[in-house]
Design a protein around this motif. Structure first.
Motif, PDB file in Angstrom:
ATOM      1  N   ARG A  26       0.825  -1.196   0.000  1.00 12.13           N
ATOM      2  CA  ARG A  26       0.000   0.000   0.000  1.00 12.13           C
ATOM      3  C   ARG A  26       0.871   1.263   0.000  1.00 12.13           C
ATOM      4  NH1 ARG A  26      -4.898   1.798   0.449  1.00 12.13           N
ATOM      5  NH2 ARG A  26      -5.387   3.689   1.619  1.00 12.13           N
ATOM      6  N   SER A  30      -0.843   3.425  -3.255  1.00 16.84           N
ATOM      7  CA  SER A  30      -1.773   4.523  -3.019  1.00 16.84           C
ATOM      8  C   SER A  30      -1.218   5.877  -3.437  1.00 16.84           C
ATOM      9  CB  SER A  30      -2.158   4.568  -1.540  1.00 16.84           C
ATOM     10  OG  SER A  30      -1.020   4.800  -0.742  1.00 16.84           O
ATOM     11  N   ASP A  73      -7.980  -0.551  -6.162  1.00 15.83           N
ATOM     12  CA  ASP A  73      -7.412   0.132  -5.022  1.00 15.83           C
ATOM     13  C   ASP A  73      -7.701  -0.592  -3.702  1.00 15.83           C
ATOM     14  OD1 ASP A  73      -7.956   3.535  -6.283  1.00 15.83           O
ATOM     15  OD2 ASP A  73      -6.497   1.982  -6.788  1.00 15.83           O
ATOM     16  N   ASN A  76      -5.050  -3.235  -3.528  1.00 19.82           N
ATOM     17  CA  ASN A  76      -3.666  -2.837  -3.833  1.00 19.82           C
ATOM     18  C   ASN A  76      -3.097  -3.698  -4.963  1.00 19.82           C
ATOM     19  OD1 ASN A  76      -3.844  -0.968  -1.804  1.00 19.82           O
ATOM     20  ND2 ASN A  76      -2.726  -2.200  -0.307  1.00 19.82           N
TER      21      ASN A  76
END
Length: 115
Positions: A26, A30, A73, A76
């Motif tokens: 992550r 992100s 998302d 991930n």
């Protein structure tokens, strides 16, 4: 520590499809644009597709219209759907952030297109 785990490669006949997956930490997923890269024997590693955090995509001319990059998302994970595969697509495929200069790489996943 950044982790990248690619999967989904294999042997496929010319014209066939494959879907690659990459689970990423992550910590990079992100924040960064993510990309798929490939390296054929004796050649440099090149980026073939990229997707921004906002979902904007970009492709190398050699795969445009055949490959589709996407991202989940919540997981991930970044995907590469490859259609109409050609022998020249044979390579080890990696995912990483874009740009990847100085980044650590995963083990990659081998894609072999052959009859």
């Amino acid at each position: 520590q950044v982790q990248l785990v690619e999967s989904g490669g294999g042997l496929v006949q010319p014209g066939g499809p494959l879907r690659l997956s990459c689970a990423a930490s992550r910590s990079i997923f992100s924040i960064y644009t993510m990309g798929w890269y490939r390296q054929a024997p004796g050649k440099q590693r090149d980026r073939v597709a990229a997707i921004t955090t906002g979902g904007i995509t970009d492709y190398a001319d050699s795969v445009k219209g055949r490959f589709t990059i996407s991202r989940d998302d919540a997981k991930n994970t970044v995907y590469l759907q490859m259609n109409s595969l050609k022998p020249e697509d044979t390579a080890v495929y990696y995912c990483n952030k874009v740009p990847a200069a100085g980044a650590s790489w995963g083990q990659g996943t081998q894609v072999t297109v052959s009859s």
